[in-house]
Scaffold this active site. Sequence first.
Site, PDB file in Angstrom:
ATOM      1  N   TYR A   1       0.840  -1.207   0.000  1.00 44.83           N
ATOM      2  CA  TYR A   1       0.000   0.000   0.000  1.00 44.83           C
ATOM      3  C   TYR A   1       0.874   1.256   0.000  1.00 44.83           C
ATOM      4  CZ  TYR A   1      -3.096   3.738   1.345  1.00 44.83           C
ATOM      5  OH  TYR A   1      -3.752   4.932   1.363  1.00 44.83           O
TER       6      TYR A   1
ATOM      7  N   ARG B   1       1.695   8.384  13.024  1.00 40.86           N
ATOM      8  CA  ARG B   1       1.343   9.626  13.721  1.00 40.86           C
ATOM      9  C   ARG B   1      -0.165   9.927  13.665  1.00 40.86           C
ATOM     10  NH1 ARG B   1       2.898  14.589  10.375  1.00 40.86           N
ATOM     11  NH2 ARG B   1       1.063  13.716   9.348  1.00 40.86           N
TER      12      ARG B   1
ATOM     13  N   ARG C   1     -11.069   5.356   9.340  1.00 37.48           N
ATOM     14  CA  ARG C   1     -10.072   4.821   8.417  1.00 37.48           C
ATOM     15  C   ARG C   1      -9.036   4.026   9.213  1.00 37.48           C
ATOM     16  NH1 ARG C   1      -9.744  10.483   6.004  1.00 37.48           N
ATOM     17  NH2 ARG C   1      -8.248  10.692   7.697  1.00 37.48           N
TER      18      ARG C   1
ATOM     19  N   PHE D   1      15.655  19.141  -0.889  1.00 30.50           N
ATOM     20  CA  PHE D   1      14.295  18.690  -1.194  1.00 30.50           C
ATOM     21  C   PHE D   1      14.034  17.286  -0.635  1.00 30.50           C
ATOM     22  CE2 PHE D   1      11.753  16.200  -4.292  1.00 30.50           C
ATOM     23  CZ  PHE D   1      10.528  16.804  -4.091  1.00 30.50           C
TER      24      PHE D   1
HETATM   25  C1  D61 Z   1      11.901  13.024  -1.817  1.00 30.31           C
HETATM   26  C2  D61 Z   1      11.102  14.125  -1.545  1.00 30.31           C
HETATM   27  C3  D61 Z   1       9.752  13.963  -1.361  1.00 30.31           C
HETATM   28  C4  D61 Z   1       9.174  12.698  -1.421  1.00 30.31           C
HETATM   29  C5  D61 Z   1       9.996  11.587  -1.675  1.00 30.31           C
HETATM   30  C6  D61 Z   1      11.354  11.771  -1.873  1.00 30.31           C
HETATM   31  C7  D61 Z   1       9.424  10.323  -1.737  1.00 30.31           C
HETATM   32  C8  D61 Z   1       8.095  10.159  -1.564  1.00 30.31           C
HETATM   33  C9  D61 Z   1       7.265  11.245  -1.304  1.00 30.31           C
HETATM   34  C10 D61 Z   1       7.805  12.514  -1.240  1.00 30.31           C
HETATM   35  C11 D61 Z   1       5.808  11.031  -1.111  1.00 30.31           C
HETATM   36  C12 D61 Z   1       5.471  11.164   0.319  1.00 30.31           C
HETATM   37  C13 D61 Z   1       4.067  10.909   0.652  1.00 30.31           C
HETATM   38  C14 D61 Z   1       3.886  11.160   2.141  1.00 30.31           C
HETATM   39  C15 D61 Z   1       2.682  11.980   2.419  1.00 30.31           C
HETATM   40  N1  D61 Z   1       1.521  11.208   2.103  1.00 30.31           N
HETATM   41  C16 D61 Z   1       0.519  11.674   1.381  1.00 30.31           C
HETATM   42  O1  D61 Z   1       0.530  12.787   0.897  1.00 30.31           O
HETATM   43  C17 D61 Z   1      -0.627  10.705   1.152  1.00 30.31           C
HETATM   44  O2  D61 Z   1      -1.033  10.687  -0.182  1.00 30.31           O
HETATM   45  C18 D61 Z   1      -0.248   9.843  -0.998  1.00 30.31           C
HETATM   46  C19 D61 Z   1      -0.704   9.882  -2.457  1.00 30.31           C
HETATM   47  C20 D61 Z   1      -0.419  11.198  -3.138  1.00 30.31           C
HETATM   48  C21 D61 Z   1       1.015  11.556  -3.065  1.00 30.31           C
HETATM   49  C22 D61 Z   1       1.215  12.868  -3.712  1.00 30.31           C
HETATM   50  C23 D61 Z   1       2.576  13.453  -3.488  1.00 30.31           C
HETATM   51  C24 D61 Z   1       3.016  13.759  -2.208  1.00 30.31           C
HETATM   52  C25 D61 Z   1       4.233  14.387  -2.029  1.00 30.31           C
HETATM   53  C26 D61 Z   1       5.008  14.728  -3.115  1.00 30.31           C
HETATM   54  C27 D61 Z   1       4.555  14.417  -4.418  1.00 30.31           C
HETATM   55  C28 D61 Z   1       3.345  13.784  -4.588  1.00 30.31           C
HETATM   56  C29 D61 Z   1       5.310  14.832  -5.511  1.00 30.31           C
HETATM   57  C30 D61 Z   1       6.477  15.511  -5.345  1.00 30.31           C
HETATM   58  C31 D61 Z   1       6.946  15.806  -4.062  1.00 30.31           C
HETATM   59  C32 D61 Z   1       6.229  15.418  -2.960  1.00 30.31           C
HETATM   60  C33 D61 Z   1      -1.792  11.076   2.067  1.00 30.31           C
HETATM   61  O3  D61 Z   1      -2.282  12.320   1.716  1.00 30.31           O
HETATM   62  C34 D61 Z   1      -2.719  13.082   2.782  1.00 30.31           C
HETATM   63  C35 D61 Z   1      -3.801  13.983   2.292  1.00 30.31           C
HETATM   64  O4  D61 Z   1      -4.604  13.525   1.457  1.00 30.31           O
HETATM   65  O5  D61 Z   1      -3.832  15.117   2.717  1.00 30.31           O
HETATM   66  C36 D61 Z   1      -2.827   9.987   1.950  1.00 30.31           C
HETATM   67  O6  D61 Z   1      -3.886  10.192   1.407  1.00 30.31           O
HETATM   68  O7  D61 Z   1      -2.486   8.896   2.463  1.00 30.31           O
HETATM   69 MG    MG Z   2      -4.977   8.933  -0.048  1.00 24.75          MG
END
Ligand code: D61
Ligand code: MG
Length: 413
Positions: A172, A219, A229, A289
């Site tokens: 997941y 968290r 959820r 970043f």
């Molecule tokens: C380096 C820098 C940033 C990074 C990385 C490496 C590797 C992975 C990530 C960022 C992603 C981290 C996700 C952690 C936060 N989780 C969420 O936002 C959940 O949604 C996941 C699906 C959509 C992800 C979209 C995303 C997030 C961060 C990014 C990115 C795309 C693109 C570029 C940079 C960062 C979480 O969402 C919370 C909400 O809906 O408010 C969920 O639904 O579980």
């Molecule tokens: Mg989600």
Amino acid sequence: MDLIRSITHPDELLALLKFKYGGGRETVMPLNQVETLSSDMQLCFELLNRTSRSFAAVIQALDEKLRFPVCIFYLVLRALDTVEDDMTIPTEEKVSMLKSFYTHLEEPGWCYMGCKDKDKIVLENFSTVSAEYRKLDEVYRIVISDICRRMGEGMTVFLETHPDSLEDWDKYCHYVAGLVGIGLSRLFAASQLEDECVGQDEHLANSLGLFLQKTNIIRDYLEDINEDRQFWPKAVWSLYTKQLADFKMKENAGSAVLCLNHLVTNAMQHAPDVLAYMCRIRNQSVFNFCAIPQVMAIGTLARCYNNHDVFTRVVKIRRGEAVRMMMEATSMESLKQIMHQSTCEIGSKIPFAEPNAIQTLQIVQKVMKMCSSEASTIERSPESQSVLISVLGRLKYVAAVAVLAFTWQYWSI
Ligand code: D61
Ligand code: MG
């Protein structure tokens, strides 16, 4: 208020004061660039700032070559995630929306107005996002479209079932965050700011995402359970309780914390990969970043470990702490130092009667060893950059990080 909270932490106080009064009011993006930004791209940055508290500043501080592609990458996936999170869309319809979502990137004018989620604004303005997507170089478009397709497909797997086994949990987290890490790494390589190998090692890139997503899931226990959820893996919580929601009750405080510690120990298993990945990063803006979210995550894990507050209220690292960590996340040496500190904090909190003490201690020792400067077990990348270049590069970015932290401080509630 933040100053008062940090009053017993002189280092944080210093960091906070530096940001408040040490200048840095210029924006991360030079003014002339803001002016020449198309109105579509301006809207995209506005969407970014309105939907991401954690990533907006670091994305905007990226080098020019990556700033637009990563911003669009974020918005496309945020839009997809908004479909996943909207509980008012019937499952059957949601499945087909998630699977076909990537095709809308090539469909001028497509947007979705019926959404109820908090981030619906990205779906309502998707035609602007996709228009900007189509202006990107093909090397970037290929990555964004591929990851969007794979994430949409993956999200359908867990629409009606919770992640039960630990394999499911990793799967997941791979779909929703690991794929982001993989896509970002391919964007870094495509920009030529990073070596080809950064984009090819999917395992390490995946680990960066898993570390962030697992930290959020751990968290956010209370918030998620209150909204019905469940993201904690059943394979773990069923060792400690019959119902995940029971951890909210006072009488289950003991087992709740043991389960929490178990999951923090699991999340910490990704820390060695994070260090190995960061070792390969050459560009300073890419380094910041990547490193900033990771240090926030490990700081959060250290705060959560053995802390019953996770079950009663939102556990956050202090603002001053966060600002200090951001400042220090600008070189490999200080990244190691800060990860060492948080890891050590976890080690020092292992309780007397902790069933998983050995596993926790093992990973704590492993990470601490990797973080101690000399005996670095981390594989160095082939060409080590010259000291002068790295020092000059860092000077420029210390300023950028200052601005970034400043902005972050004011945008978050
Ligand atoms: C380096 C820098 C940033 C990074 C990385 C490496 C590797 C992975 C990530 C960022 C992603 C981290 C996700 C952690 C936060 N989780 C969420 O936002 C959940 O949604 C996941 C699906 C959509 C992800 C979209 C995303 C997030 C961060 C990014 C990115 C795309 C693109 C570029 C940079 C960062 C979480 O969402 C919370 C909400 O809906 O408010 C969920 O639904 O579980
Ligand atoms: Mg989600």
